[in-house]
Structures are given as structure tokens and as C-alpha cells.
Design a protein around this motif. Structure first.
Motif, PDB file in Angstrom:
ATOM      1  N   GLU A  98       0.825  -1.209   0.000  1.00 32.19           N
ATOM      2  CA  GLU A  98       0.000   0.000   0.000  1.00 32.19           C
ATOM      3  C   GLU A  98       0.862   1.264   0.000  1.00 32.19           C
ATOM      4  OE1 GLU A  98      -2.466  -0.692   3.381  1.00 32.19           O
ATOM      5  OE2 GLU A  98      -3.754  -2.086   2.285  1.00 32.19           O
ATOM      6  N   VAL A  99       1.920   1.252   0.786  1.00 30.71           N
ATOM      7  CA  VAL A  99       2.818   2.413   0.831  1.00 30.71           C
ATOM      8  C   VAL A  99       3.446   2.625  -0.545  1.00 30.71           C
ATOM      9  CG1 VAL A  99       4.974   3.307   1.816  1.00 30.71           C
ATOM     10  CG2 VAL A  99       3.258   2.259   3.303  1.00 30.71           C
ATOM     11  N   TYR A 100       3.871   1.544  -1.174  1.00 31.29           N
ATOM     12  CA  TYR A 100       4.450   1.643  -2.518  1.00 31.29           C
ATOM     13  C   TYR A 100       3.428   2.219  -3.502  1.00 31.29           C
ATOM     14  CZ  TYR A 100       6.750   0.333  -6.871  1.00 31.29           C
ATOM     15  OH  TYR A 100       7.331   0.365  -8.117  1.00 31.29           O
ATOM     16  N   MET A 101       2.191   1.739  -3.427  1.00 35.40           N
ATOM     17  CA  MET A 101       1.135   2.232  -4.318  1.00 35.40           C
ATOM     18  C   MET A 101       0.916   3.736  -4.106  1.00 35.40           C
ATOM     19  SD  MET A 101      -2.947   1.290  -4.348  1.00 35.40           S
ATOM     20  CE  MET A 101      -3.100   1.798  -2.633  1.00 35.40           C
ATOM     21  N   ILE A 102       0.880   4.185  -2.865  1.00 37.39           N
ATOM     22  CA  ILE A 102       0.681   5.602  -2.571  1.00 37.39           C
ATOM     23  C   ILE A 102       1.817   6.430  -3.168  1.00 37.39           C
ATOM     24  CG2 ILE A 102       0.625   7.338  -0.723  1.00 37.39           C
ATOM     25  CD1 ILE A 102      -0.910   5.169   0.955  1.00 37.39           C
ATOM     26  N   HIS A 103       3.046   5.959  -3.031  1.00 45.48           N
ATOM     27  CA  HIS A 103       4.186   6.676  -3.610  1.00 45.48           C
ATOM     28  C   HIS A 103       4.099   6.716  -5.138  1.00 45.48           C
ATOM     29  CE1 HIS A 103       6.743   7.897  -0.283  1.00 45.48           C
ATOM     30  NE2 HIS A 103       6.345   6.801   0.340  1.00 45.48           N
ATOM     31  N   LYS A 104       3.686   5.618  -5.760  1.00 40.62           N
ATOM     32  CA  LYS A 104       3.529   5.590  -7.226  1.00 40.62           C
ATOM     33  C   LYS A 104       2.438   6.571  -7.665  1.00 40.62           C
ATOM     34  CE  LYS A 104       5.025   3.015  -9.989  1.00 40.62           C
ATOM     35  NZ  LYS A 104       6.080   3.246 -10.966  1.00 40.62           N
ATOM     36  N   LEU A 105       1.323   6.595  -6.941  1.00 39.76           N
ATOM     37  CA  LEU A 105       0.250   7.520  -7.281  1.00 39.76           C
ATOM     38  C   LEU A 105       0.693   8.970  -7.085  1.00 39.76           C
ATOM     39  CD1 LEU A 105      -2.773   5.608  -5.726  1.00 39.76           C
ATOM     40  CD2 LEU A 105      -2.343   5.975  -8.163  1.00 39.76           C
ATOM     41  N   ALA A 147      -7.459  -7.208  -0.823  1.00 37.59           N
ATOM     42  CA  ALA A 147      -7.604  -6.482  -2.088  1.00 37.59           C
ATOM     43  C   ALA A 147      -8.530  -5.276  -1.914  1.00 37.59           C
ATOM     44  CB  ALA A 147      -8.142  -7.415  -3.171  1.00 37.59           C
ATOM     45  N   GLY A 148      -9.603  -5.449  -1.166  1.00 37.32           N
ATOM     46  CA  GLY A 148     -10.565  -4.362  -0.959  1.00 37.32           C
ATOM     47  C   GLY A 148      -9.976  -3.195  -0.196  1.00 37.32           C
ATOM     48  N   ILE A 149      -9.226  -3.484   0.843  1.00 39.80           N
ATOM     49  CA  ILE A 149      -8.589  -2.419   1.624  1.00 39.80           C
ATOM     50  C   ILE A 149      -7.582  -1.670   0.760  1.00 39.80           C
ATOM     51  CG2 ILE A 149      -6.991  -1.964   3.531  1.00 39.80           C
ATOM     52  CD1 ILE A 149      -8.480  -4.216   5.076  1.00 39.80           C
ATOM     53  N   THR A 150      -6.763  -2.403   0.021  1.00 43.94           N
ATOM     54  CA  THR A 150      -5.761  -1.762  -0.841  1.00 43.94           C
ATOM     55  C   THR A 150      -6.442  -0.934  -1.922  1.00 43.94           C
ATOM     56  OG1 THR A 150      -4.193  -3.541  -0.417  1.00 43.94           O
ATOM     57  CG2 THR A 150      -3.797  -2.188  -2.375  1.00 43.94           C
ATOM     58  N   TYR A 151      -7.477  -1.469  -2.524  1.00 44.65           N
ATOM     59  CA  TYR A 151      -8.218  -0.756  -3.566  1.00 44.65           C
ATOM     60  C   TYR A 151      -8.828   0.529  -2.997  1.00 44.65           C
ATOM     61  CZ  TYR A 151     -11.268  -0.326  -7.687  1.00 44.65           C
ATOM     62  OH  TYR A 151     -11.897   0.107  -8.835  1.00 44.65           O
ATOM     63  N   GLY A 152      -9.440   0.431  -1.822  1.00 46.42           N
ATOM     64  CA  GLY A 152     -10.038   1.602  -1.184  1.00 46.42           C
ATOM     65  C   GLY A 152      -9.012   2.668  -0.859  1.00 46.42           C
ATOM     66  N   ILE A 153      -7.867   2.257  -0.326  1.00 47.59           N
ATOM     67  CA  ILE A 153      -6.802   3.206  -0.019  1.00 47.59           C
ATOM     68  C   ILE A 153      -6.297   3.847  -1.316  1.00 47.59           C
ATOM     69  CG2 ILE A 153      -4.399   3.380   0.776  1.00 47.59           C
ATOM     70  CD1 ILE A 153      -5.165   1.431   3.032  1.00 47.59           C
ATOM     71  N   GLY A 154      -6.195   3.058  -2.368  1.00 51.83           N
ATOM     72  CA  GLY A 154      -5.765   3.601  -3.662  1.00 51.83           C
ATOM     73  C   GLY A 154      -6.730   4.650  -4.191  1.00 51.83           C
ATOM     74  N   LYS A 155      -8.018   4.388  -4.091  1.00 53.93           N
ATOM     75  CA  LYS A 155      -9.019   5.353  -4.560  1.00 53.93           C
ATOM     76  C   LYS A 155      -8.975   6.634  -3.722  1.00 53.93           C
ATOM     77  CE  LYS A 155     -10.889   3.241  -8.045  1.00 53.93           C
ATOM     78  NZ  LYS A 155     -10.988   3.814  -9.387  1.00 53.93           N
ATOM     79  N   ALA A 156      -8.771   6.482  -2.416  1.00 54.69           N
ATOM     80  CA  ALA A 156      -8.656   7.662  -1.553  1.00 54.69           C
ATOM     81  C   ALA A 156      -7.410   8.461  -1.911  1.00 54.69           C
ATOM     82  CB  ALA A 156      -8.621   7.238  -0.084  1.00 54.69           C
ATOM     83  N   ALA A 157      -6.291   7.769  -2.126  1.00 54.84           N
ATOM     84  CA  ALA A 157      -5.038   8.443  -2.488  1.00 54.84           C
ATOM     85  C   ALA A 157      -5.189   9.173  -3.821  1.00 54.84           C
ATOM     86  CB  ALA A 157      -3.892   7.437  -2.562  1.00 54.84           C
ATOM     87  N   LYS A 158      -5.824   8.525  -4.778  1.00 55.75           N
ATOM     88  CA  LYS A 158      -6.044   9.144  -6.089  1.00 55.75           C
ATOM     89  C   LYS A 158      -6.852  10.436  -5.919  1.00 55.75           C
ATOM     90  CE  LYS A 158      -8.393   8.442 -10.504  1.00 55.75           C
ATOM     91  NZ  LYS A 158      -9.283   7.578 -11.272  1.00 55.75           N
ATOM     92  N   ALA A 159      -7.933  10.381  -5.155  1.00 52.33           N
ATOM     93  CA  ALA A 159      -8.760  11.572  -4.927  1.00 52.33           C
ATOM     94  C   ALA A 159      -7.957  12.663  -4.227  1.00 52.33           C
ATOM     95  CB  ALA A 159      -9.993  11.209  -4.106  1.00 52.33           C
TER      96      ALA A 159
END
Length: 190
Positions: A98-105, A147-159
Motif C-alpha cells: 500500500e505504501v508503494y502504491m501511494i508513492h507511485k500515485l 484487495a478491498g482495503i488496498t483498492y479503497g486506499i488507492g481510490k482515496a489516495a487518487k482523490a
């Protein structure tokens, strides 16, 4: 991270022509500087709206599509990590994912995500860590929960990044919950 010790993260713009990241953030900062310094701000604004704004809009659409790709990739990776048969063995790798995904976003949007930003976004999920730990004890639920938690965090980070880091914590939480609900409709085991 090193620059963050000397400059506030809001003043840093991460840009890469090769990876096609950060252009929108760079253009926003450029506009602010130019509008304050040009001889004829009205003429500059007209030029900007005719020539640059259409390019920015196209770039935003492409960035949004790329962000969704990162989120899906990270959520799929979370599903794969959750297949680990040992209880609690997947908690740390899921958080790292999740941290990696946030940094990529963040880099996609030209933003240098510091520890405070990552913590705030991760915190929007409320019981993320507790949920992960509980999920590791129930084998049938591990994959969709992770997967759901990661997806949700990704959508929040994107917003958060699309808003220019101005979204409220209540809206951030709402985006997370919307993403988590959306993730429930996806078959992560495939």
C-alpha cells in the motif's frame, strides 16, 4: 525525502518525461508564478486557456487512467500476497504494498509523498491494520479483504492527489469506503 528536510513537500514537484509524471502539478505551479509576474496577466490567462488548458485536460484524463491501473495492480498484488497460508505472515507485505502504491500515485501526480501524507492516507481506512490481522486468521476472507482495503486506499489516495492535496479527511474516508465497496464487486481470486 532528502529534499523534504529542506523544502516543504508542497513546494516540490516530481517530474519525469520518461515516465510521463508530474506535468499537471508542474503546469499548476508554473501558472501561479507566471500570472503573478507577467506584464499582462489577462493576455497570459487567455493564452493559457487556449493553448495549455486543453493539454492539461488530456493529461489529467491519462493520469486518471494510469492511476486506476496502479490501483488495480496493487489490489491484485494484495490479493496474491493474501494467499500466504501462514496467519499474520502477510500483514507487513500488505502494508508495504500500500505504501508503494501511494508513492507511485503521488509521483504520477507530481507530488512528493512524505511520511505524514502516507500516514494520513493509510489512516483513512480506520481499521486497516486490525482488518488485515483479522483477515489473516480467516483463510476464505483474506483475499477479498486485502484487495478491498488496498483498492479503497488507492481510490482515496487518487482523490487526494487529484484534489491537489486539499480534500478533507471526511471526503478522504468517503472515497476510501466507496473504493472498498467497489472492490467487493471484483473477483480478486481470478
Amino acid at each position: 525525502e532528502v529534499l523534504g528536510e529542506y523544502i516543504t513537500p508542497e513546494r516540490i514537484v516530481v517530474v519525469s518525461a520518461e515516465e510521463k509524471i508530474g506535468l499537471d502539478q508542474l503546469l499548476n505551479k508554473t501558472y501561479k508564478v507566471c500570472i503573478e509576474t507577467v506584464a499582462d496577466p489577462a493576455e497570459f490567462k487567455k493564452y493559457w486557456e487556449e493553448k495549455i488548458q486543453p493539454l492539461k485536460e488530456e493529461y489529467r484524463r491519462n493520469s486518471s487512467i494510469d492511476a486506476d491501473g496502479y490501483i488495480n495492480w496493487a489490489a491484485g498484488r494484495a490479493a496474491a500476497i493474501a494467499l500466504t497460508p501462514l496467519p499474520l505472515a502477510d500483514a507487513a507485505p500488505l502494508i508495504i504494498n500500500e505504501v508503494y502504491m501511494i508513492h507511485k500515485l503521488a509521483s504520477l501526480y507530481g507530488i512528493a509523498a512524505d511520511k505524514k501524507t502516507v500516514s494520513m492516507i493509510m489512516g483513512c481506512s480506520g481499521g486497516t491494520i486490525a482488518g488485515k490481522l483479522a483477515a489473516t486468521l480467516i483463510p476464505g476472507l483474506k483475499v477479498p479483504i486485502a484487495a478491498g482495503i488496498t483498492y479503497g486506499i488507492g481510490k482515496a489516495a487518487k482523490a487526494y492527489f487529484e484534489s491537489g492535496m486539499t480534500i478533507t479527511s471526511d471526503d478522504l474516508k468517503r472515497k476510501y469506503l466507496e473504493g472498498e465497496r467497489e472492490a467487493k464487486k471484483i473477483d480478486w481470486k481470478r
